[in-house]
Design a protein around this motif. Structure first.
Motif, PDB file in Angstrom:
ATOM      1  N   HIS A   9       0.844  -1.191   0.000  1.00 60.99           N
ATOM      2  CA  HIS A   9       0.000   0.000   0.000  1.00 60.99           C
ATOM      3  C   HIS A   9       0.880   1.242   0.000  1.00 60.99           C
ATOM      4  CE1 HIS A   9      -3.566  -2.384   1.088  1.00 60.99           C
ATOM      5  NE2 HIS A   9      -2.654  -3.158   1.630  1.00 60.99           N
ATOM      6  N   ASN A  10       0.370   2.298  -0.550  1.00 61.18           N
ATOM      7  CA  ASN A  10       1.061   3.584  -0.542  1.00 61.18           C
ATOM      8  C   ASN A  10       2.433   3.465  -1.202  1.00 61.18           C
ATOM      9  OD1 ASN A  10       1.380   6.269  -0.109  1.00 61.18           O
ATOM     10  ND2 ASN A  10       1.627   6.149   2.104  1.00 61.18           N
ATOM     11  N   LEU A  11       2.440   2.941  -2.405  1.00 61.19           N
ATOM     12  CA  LEU A  11       3.680   2.695  -3.140  1.00 61.19           C
ATOM     13  C   LEU A  11       4.513   3.964  -3.298  1.00 61.19           C
ATOM     14  CD1 LEU A  11       5.295   0.543  -4.610  1.00 61.19           C
ATOM     15  CD2 LEU A  11       4.009   1.073  -6.677  1.00 61.19           C
ATOM     16  N   GLN A  12       3.867   5.090  -3.467  1.00 63.78           N
ATOM     17  CA  GLN A  12       4.597   6.345  -3.638  1.00 63.78           C
ATOM     18  C   GLN A  12       5.458   6.659  -2.407  1.00 63.78           C
ATOM     19  OE1 GLN A  12       2.085   9.710  -4.312  1.00 63.78           O
ATOM     20  NE2 GLN A  12       3.740  10.930  -5.190  1.00 63.78           N
ATOM     21  N   SER A  30     -10.319  -6.419   7.210  1.00 67.72           N
ATOM     22  CA  SER A  30      -9.437  -6.014   8.309  1.00 67.72           C
ATOM     23  C   SER A  30      -8.159  -5.386   7.771  1.00 67.72           C
ATOM     24  CB  SER A  30      -9.089  -7.212   9.197  1.00 67.72           C
ATOM     25  OG  SER A  30     -10.232  -7.661   9.872  1.00 67.72           O
ATOM     26  N   LEU A  31      -7.614  -5.975   6.711  1.00 67.96           N
ATOM     27  CA  LEU A  31      -6.401  -5.412   6.106  1.00 67.96           C
ATOM     28  C   LEU A  31      -6.668  -4.036   5.515  1.00 67.96           C
ATOM     29  CD1 LEU A  31      -4.785  -8.523   4.385  1.00 67.96           C
ATOM     30  CD2 LEU A  31      -4.014  -7.328   6.441  1.00 67.96           C
ATOM     31  N   LEU A  32      -7.812  -3.872   4.887  1.00 68.34           N
ATOM     32  CA  LEU A  32      -8.162  -2.579   4.313  1.00 68.34           C
ATOM     33  C   LEU A  32      -8.295  -1.521   5.413  1.00 68.34           C
ATOM     34  CD1 LEU A  32      -8.850  -0.951   1.790  1.00 68.34           C
ATOM     35  CD2 LEU A  32     -11.213  -1.692   2.045  1.00 68.34           C
ATOM     36  N   LEU A  33      -8.940  -1.884   6.514  1.00 66.91           N
ATOM     37  CA  LEU A  33      -9.073  -0.955   7.633  1.00 66.91           C
ATOM     38  C   LEU A  33      -7.695  -0.585   8.188  1.00 66.91           C
ATOM     39  CD1 LEU A  33     -10.768   0.629   9.675  1.00 66.91           C
ATOM     40  CD2 LEU A  33     -10.889  -1.468  11.053  1.00 66.91           C
ATOM     41  N   LEU A  34      -6.822  -1.570   8.347  1.00 69.02           N
ATOM     42  CA  LEU A  34      -5.469  -1.282   8.829  1.00 69.02           C
ATOM     43  C   LEU A  34      -4.736  -0.360   7.868  1.00 69.02           C
ATOM     44  CD1 LEU A  34      -4.359  -4.779  10.159  1.00 69.02           C
ATOM     45  CD2 LEU A  34      -4.703  -2.714  11.511  1.00 69.02           C
ATOM     46  N   GLN A  36      -5.960   1.832   5.772  1.00 79.84           N
ATOM     47  CA  GLN A  36      -6.500   3.192   5.834  1.00 79.84           C
ATOM     48  C   GLN A  36      -6.129   3.880   7.136  1.00 79.84           C
ATOM     49  OE1 GLN A  36     -10.655   2.445   5.117  1.00 79.84           O
ATOM     50  NE2 GLN A  36     -10.400   2.488   2.912  1.00 79.84           N
ATOM     51  N   THR A  37      -6.139   3.134   8.216  1.00 81.77           N
ATOM     52  CA  THR A  37      -5.841   3.702   9.535  1.00 81.77           C
ATOM     53  C   THR A  37      -4.376   4.093   9.665  1.00 81.77           C
ATOM     54  OG1 THR A  37      -7.578   2.357  10.528  1.00 81.77           O
ATOM     55  CG2 THR A  37      -5.914   3.239  12.018  1.00 81.77           C
ATOM     56  N   LEU A  38      -3.500   3.288   9.119  1.00 78.92           N
ATOM     57  CA  LEU A  38      -2.062   3.480   9.332  1.00 78.92           C
ATOM     58  C   LEU A  38      -1.389   4.300   8.243  1.00 78.92           C
ATOM     59  CD1 LEU A  38      -1.288  -0.129  10.559  1.00 78.92           C
ATOM     60  CD2 LEU A  38      -1.662   1.916  11.952  1.00 78.92           C
ATOM     61  N   ALA A  39      -2.131   4.747   7.249  1.00 79.14           N
ATOM     62  CA  ALA A  39      -1.545   5.504   6.144  1.00 79.14           C
ATOM     63  C   ALA A  39      -0.966   6.831   6.630  1.00 79.14           C
ATOM     64  CB  ALA A  39      -2.598   5.756   5.073  1.00 79.14           C
ATOM     65  N   ARG A  40       0.295   7.036   6.323  1.00 78.41           N
ATOM     66  CA  ARG A  40       1.013   8.275   6.634  1.00 78.41           C
ATOM     67  C   ARG A  40       2.073   8.455   5.538  1.00 78.41           C
ATOM     68  NH1 ARG A  40      -2.264   8.036   9.948  1.00 78.41           N
ATOM     69  NH2 ARG A  40      -2.270   8.393  12.172  1.00 78.41           N
ATOM     70  N   PRO A  41       2.462   9.698   5.268  1.00 78.74           N
ATOM     71  CA  PRO A  41       3.495   9.912   4.254  1.00 78.74           C
ATOM     72  C   PRO A  41       4.832   9.246   4.595  1.00 78.74           C
ATOM     73  CG  PRO A  41       2.371  11.961   4.752  1.00 78.74           C
ATOM     74  CD  PRO A  41       1.903  10.948   5.760  1.00 78.74           C
ATOM     75  N   ASP A  42       5.119   9.074   5.875  1.00 76.83           N
ATOM     76  CA  ASP A  42       6.412   8.495   6.255  1.00 76.83           C
ATOM     77  C   ASP A  42       6.332   6.984   6.501  1.00 76.83           C
ATOM     78  OD1 ASP A  42       4.897   8.639   8.585  1.00 76.83           O
ATOM     79  OD2 ASP A  42       6.636   9.039   9.849  1.00 76.83           O
ATOM     80  N   ARG A  43       5.249   6.354   6.051  1.00 85.28           N
ATOM     81  CA  ARG A  43       5.076   4.913   6.244  1.00 85.28           C
ATOM     82  C   ARG A  43       4.743   4.223   4.931  1.00 85.28           C
ATOM     83  NH1 ARG A  43       0.737   4.940  11.201  1.00 85.28           N
ATOM     84  NH2 ARG A  43       2.105   5.797  12.813  1.00 85.28           N
ATOM     85  N   LEU A  45       3.229   0.322   3.768  1.00 83.49           N
ATOM     86  CA  LEU A  45       2.543  -0.807   4.371  1.00 83.49           C
ATOM     87  C   LEU A  45       2.410  -1.931   3.371  1.00 83.49           C
ATOM     88  CD1 LEU A  45       0.753  -1.916   6.800  1.00 83.49           C
ATOM     89  CD2 LEU A  45      -1.184  -1.063   5.469  1.00 83.49           C
ATOM     90  N   ALA A  46       2.839  -3.103   3.764  1.00 82.26           N
ATOM     91  CA  ALA A  46       2.608  -4.314   2.984  1.00 82.26           C
ATOM     92  C   ALA A  46       1.645  -5.177   3.778  1.00 82.26           C
ATOM     93  CB  ALA A  46       3.915  -5.059   2.732  1.00 82.26           C
ATOM     94  N   THR A  47       0.835  -5.943   3.071  1.00 74.01           N
ATOM     95  CA  THR A  47      -0.103  -6.833   3.743  1.00 74.01           C
ATOM     96  C   THR A  47       0.089  -8.257   3.259  1.00 74.01           C
ATOM     97  OG1 THR A  47      -1.838  -6.410   2.103  1.00 74.01           O
ATOM     98  CG2 THR A  47      -1.827  -5.016   4.066  1.00 74.01           C
TER      99      THR A  47
END
Length: 144
Positions: A9-12, A30-34, A36-43, A45-47
């Motif tokens: 997620h958030n490949l950029q 659950s993965l989608l919620l995680l 969306q919840t954890l999205a930040r420019p400095d992070r 996320l792989a699932t």
């Protein structure tokens, strides 16, 4: 050849992210919620939806922390934690158990197995964020 299912997620943000998070759950919602919840420019996320994929990603991608469901289709979360802790390359990655196992003795077993935090489903988003922040602080200290 075994198929590996995971999604980044958030490949950029991958190019500039300070923290790599790996979320493991067999439930796509659950993965989608995680994500969306954890999205930040400095992070970034792989699932992963199973334990074997999680172990492979932890070894190759070296996440800053792992959010791990305990009830998975192939390996239990306890097995995943045990294998991560036995591998020198992954032993110091902080792990948050995100699970429906909510009894006090379940929580104690997870902490004894090597999880740094336990968040019970259903969880408050604020509680999850606080647990993630604490584990990312641990990860940063381990890298210093």
């Amino acid at each position: 050849m075994e198929r590996i299912d995971f999604y980044l997620h958030n490949l950029q943000s991958l190019m500039v992210s300070n923290h790599r998070l790996l979320a493991v759950d067999d439930d796509e919602d659950s993965l989608l919620l995680l994500a969306q919840t954890l999205a930040r420019p400095d992070r970034s996320l792989a699932t992963a939806q199973n334990g074997k994929t999680a172990l492979r990603l932890a070894q190759t991608w070296q996440p800053s922390m792992i959010l791990l469901d305990i009830v998975l289709p192939d390996l239990s979360g306890f097995d995943v934690v045990q294998q991560l802790k036995q591998n020198a390359a992954t032993a110091n990655i902080p792990i948050i158990a995100v699970t429906a196992l909510a009894r006090a003795d379940d929580r104690q077993k997870l902490l004894q197995a090597g999880c740094h935090e336990c968040v019970s489903k259903p969880y408050l988003l604020e509680d999850l964020e606080l647990a993630v922040d604490r584990c990312l602080d641990l990860s940063t200290l381990a890298c210093a």
